[in-house]
Design a protein around this motif. Structure first.
Motif, PDB file in Angstrom:
ATOM      1  N   PHE A 132       1.018  10.004  -1.778  1.00 39.05           N
ATOM      2  CA  PHE A 132       2.233   9.761  -2.255  1.00 39.05           C
ATOM      3  C   PHE A 132       2.078   8.986  -3.547  1.00 39.05           C
ATOM      4  CE2 PHE A 132       2.607  10.312   2.485  1.00 39.05           C
ATOM      5  CZ  PHE A 132       3.608  11.266   2.514  1.00 39.05           C
ATOM      6  N   GLY A 177       5.409   2.712  -5.173  1.00 36.87           N
ATOM      7  CA  GLY A 177       4.914   1.279  -5.123  1.00 36.87           C
ATOM      8  C   GLY A 177       5.879   0.502  -5.670  1.00 36.87           C
ATOM      9  N   LEU A 211       0.887  -2.100 -12.255  1.00 36.67           N
ATOM     10  CA  LEU A 211       2.011  -1.905 -11.569  1.00 36.67           C
ATOM     11  C   LEU A 211       2.705  -3.502 -11.624  1.00 36.67           C
ATOM     12  CD1 LEU A 211       2.630  -0.445  -8.033  1.00 36.67           C
ATOM     13  CD2 LEU A 211       3.770  -2.467  -8.835  1.00 36.67           C
ATOM     14  N   TYR A 212       2.192  -4.388 -11.415  1.00 40.06           N
ATOM     15  CA  TYR A 212       2.891  -5.719 -11.198  1.00 40.06           C
ATOM     16  C   TYR A 212       3.336  -6.113 -12.790  1.00 40.06           C
ATOM     17  CZ  TYR A 212       1.694  -6.192  -6.393  1.00 40.06           C
ATOM     18  OH  TYR A 212       1.631  -5.925  -4.671  1.00 40.06           O
ATOM     19  N   GLY A 251       6.051   6.402  -8.120  1.00 46.35           N
ATOM     20  CA  GLY A 251       7.033   5.483  -8.246  1.00 46.35           C
ATOM     21  C   GLY A 251       7.575   4.767  -6.918  1.00 46.35           C
ATOM     22  N   ALA A 279       0.739  -1.049  -0.056  1.00 46.52           N
ATOM     23  CA  ALA A 279       0.000   0.001  -0.015  1.00 46.52           C
ATOM     24  C   ALA A 279       0.975   1.290  -0.201  1.00 46.52           C
ATOM     25  CB  ALA A 279      -0.897  -0.124   1.367  1.00 46.52           C
ATOM     26  N   VAL A 280       0.393   2.222  -0.610  1.00 46.58           N
ATOM     27  CA  VAL A 280       1.087   3.628  -0.789  1.00 46.58           C
ATOM     28  C   VAL A 280      -0.154   4.485  -0.259  1.00 46.58           C
ATOM     29  CG1 VAL A 280       2.336   5.351  -2.297  1.00 46.58           C
ATOM     30  CG2 VAL A 280       2.800   2.832  -2.477  1.00 46.58           C
TER      31      VAL A 280
HETATM   32  C1  LIG Z   1      -1.375   0.090  -6.436  1.00 42.36           C
HETATM   33  C2  LIG Z   1      -0.481   1.143  -5.419  1.00 42.36           C
HETATM   34  C3  LIG Z   1       0.393   0.367  -4.431  1.00 42.36           C
HETATM   35  C4  LIG Z   1       0.482   1.617  -6.422  1.00 42.36           C
HETATM   36  O1  LIG Z   1       1.265   2.592  -5.734  1.00 42.36           O
HETATM   37  P1  LIG Z   1       1.963   4.030  -6.630  1.00 42.36           P
HETATM   38  O2  LIG Z   1       3.374   4.355  -5.774  1.00 42.36           O
HETATM   39  O3  LIG Z   1       1.025   4.965  -7.015  1.00 42.36           O
HETATM   40  O4  LIG Z   1       2.543   3.123  -7.893  1.00 42.36           O
HETATM   41  P2  LIG Z   1       3.793   3.820  -8.833  1.00 42.36           P
HETATM   42  O5  LIG Z   1       3.864   4.955  -8.840  1.00 42.36           O
HETATM   43  O6  LIG Z   1       4.964   3.062  -8.507  1.00 42.36           O
HETATM   44  O7  LIG Z   1       3.134   3.275 -10.144  1.00 42.36           O
HETATM   45  C5  LIG Z   1       3.828   2.330 -11.263  1.00 42.36           C
HETATM   46  C6  LIG Z   1       3.111   1.831 -12.340  1.00 42.36           C
HETATM   47  O8  LIG Z   1       1.857   1.131 -11.800  1.00 42.36           O
HETATM   48  C7  LIG Z   1       0.681   1.650 -12.762  1.00 42.36           C
HETATM   49  N1  LIG Z   1      -0.307   2.362 -11.602  1.00 42.36           N
HETATM   50  C8  LIG Z   1      -0.182   2.952 -10.638  1.00 42.36           C
HETATM   51  N2  LIG Z   1      -1.219   3.238 -10.253  1.00 42.36           N
HETATM   52  C9  LIG Z   1      -2.204   3.175 -11.222  1.00 42.36           C
HETATM   53  C10 LIG Z   1      -3.506   3.483 -11.471  1.00 42.36           C
HETATM   54  N3  LIG Z   1      -4.434   4.067 -10.258  1.00 42.36           N
HETATM   55  N4  LIG Z   1      -4.052   3.490 -12.631  1.00 42.36           N
HETATM   56  C11 LIG Z   1      -3.514   2.744 -13.657  1.00 42.36           C
HETATM   57  N5  LIG Z   1      -2.370   2.393 -13.441  1.00 42.36           N
HETATM   58  C12 LIG Z   1      -1.414   2.624 -12.211  1.00 42.36           C
HETATM   59  C13 LIG Z   1       1.382   2.671 -13.549  1.00 42.36           C
HETATM   60  O9  LIG Z   1       1.757   1.852 -14.854  1.00 42.36           O
HETATM   61  C14 LIG Z   1       2.348   3.146 -13.060  1.00 42.36           C
HETATM   62  O10 LIG Z   1       3.458   3.521 -14.058  1.00 42.36           O
HETATM   63  P3  LIG Z   1       3.594   5.240 -14.679  1.00 42.36           P
HETATM   64  O11 LIG Z   1       3.277   6.033 -13.247  1.00 42.36           O
HETATM   65  O12 LIG Z   1       4.536   5.167 -15.266  1.00 42.36           O
HETATM   66  O13 LIG Z   1       2.263   5.127 -15.401  1.00 42.36           O
HETATM   67  C15 LIG Z   1      -1.311   2.108  -4.635  1.00 42.36           C
HETATM   68  O14 LIG Z   1      -2.261   2.725  -5.704  1.00 42.36           O
HETATM   69  C16 LIG Z   1      -2.263   1.716  -3.441  1.00 42.36           C
HETATM   70  O15 LIG Z   1      -1.635   1.558  -2.314  1.00 42.36           O
HETATM   71  N6  LIG Z   1      -3.107   1.108  -3.791  1.00 42.36           N
HETATM   72  C17 LIG Z   1      -4.361   0.670  -2.714  1.00 42.36           C
HETATM   73  C18 LIG Z   1      -3.588  -0.856  -2.159  1.00 42.36           C
HETATM   74  C19 LIG Z   1      -3.691  -1.749  -3.379  1.00 42.36           C
HETATM   75  O16 LIG Z   1      -4.544  -1.857  -4.174  1.00 42.36           O
HETATM   76  N7  LIG Z   1      -2.474  -2.382  -3.279  1.00 42.36           N
HETATM   77  C20 LIG Z   1      -2.335  -3.467  -4.019  1.00 42.36           C
HETATM   78  C21 LIG Z   1      -2.868  -4.742  -3.624  1.00 42.36           C
HETATM   79  S1  LIG Z   1      -2.562  -6.064  -4.808  1.00 42.36           S
END
Ligand SMILES: CC(C)(COP(=O)(O)OP(=O)(O)OC[C@H]1O[C@@H](n2cnc3c(N)ncnc32)[C@H](O)[C@@H]1OP(=O)(O)O)[C@@H](O)C(=O)NCCC(=O)NCCS
Length: 163
Positions: free
Chosen positions: A95, A101, A134-135, A99, A90-91
């Motif tokens: 934040f 996550g 992301l994954y 990048g 989670a982020v």
């Molecule tokens: C999923 C989560 C961890 C992503 O964290 P983050 O720090 O925003 O991710 P990043 O900035 O490293 O993103 C990396 C890539 O992931 C993808 N991505 C991240 N958030 C996205 C969104 N809301 N919609 C579409 N793509 C997304 C994009 O490809 C992104 O690359 P880009 O910024 O160059 O487009 C965050 O949104 C979160 O905490 N969500 C709630 C909890 C959750 O769902 N956890 C995962 C459970 S499996």
């Protein structure tokens, strides 16, 4: 202010991390589930901070995994693998999209690789487009669909990466 990344040290790290996770994830976990992960694999629990504020967290484990059947084409393949599992990521909302996550997951993958992991798996809700993006950007692939996997009745994808 820059983001710093550290591994789990004490339970003081856990309380803000749990708050982040519980804000977004549909699945409730007890404190014992968190402790099961972080006490056994503290180096696979990575926290991101800006100043004193917890910005993100990834919690993982690494265990032996017995393969089903031996491939006759590769008889020397070991019957037991070392399988990493990403349990929670989670982020904080403020934040995201910076990048953090991806960095947390990459650091966890690196730590698992150093400890000899052969593969890493996780589950993500089929509707969680952000997490799936992301994954998949990091190289995970969809291994199977798990029907009604979550308590709320939604499906999950099992994602997998071979190291
Ligand atoms: C999923 C989560 C961890 C992503 O964290 P983050 O720090 O925003 O991710 P990043 O900035 O490293 O993103 C990396 C890539 O992931 C993808 N991505 C991240 N958030 C996205 C969104 N809301 N919609 C579409 N793509 C997304 C994009 O490809 C992104 O690359 P880009 O910024 O160059 O487009 C965050 O949104 C979160 O905490 N969500 C709630 C909890 C959750 O769902 N956890 C995962 C459970 S499996």
């Amino acid at each position: 202010m820059s983001i710093t990344y550290t591994t789990y040290k004490t339970e003081d790290d856990l309380i803000p991390a749990i708050a982040l996770i519980e804000r977004d994830l549909s699945e409730p976990y007890s404190i014992y589930t968190y402790r099961y992960f972080v006490h056994q694999w503290p180096d696979l629990c990575i926290l991101a901070h800006r100043g004193d504020e917890c910005a993100g967290v990834v919690i993982c484990k690494l265990e032996p995994h017995r393969r089903r059947g031996v491939d006759t084409h590769f008889p020397d393949d070991k019957p037991t693998l070392s399988r990493g599992y990403i349990g929670m990521v989670a982020v904080g909302k403020a934040f995201r999209k910076q990048g953090i996550g991806s960095t947390l997951v990459l650091r966890a993958l690196e730590a698992m690789r150093e400890r000899g992991a052969n593969e890493v798996i996780l589950e993500a809700e089929t509707e969680n487009a952000g997490a799936l993006a992301l994954y998949e950007a990091l190289g995970f692939v969809r291994d199977k669909r798990l029907y009604r996997y979550y308590l709320g009745g939604t499906d999950a994808f099992r994602l997998k990466m071979w190291l």
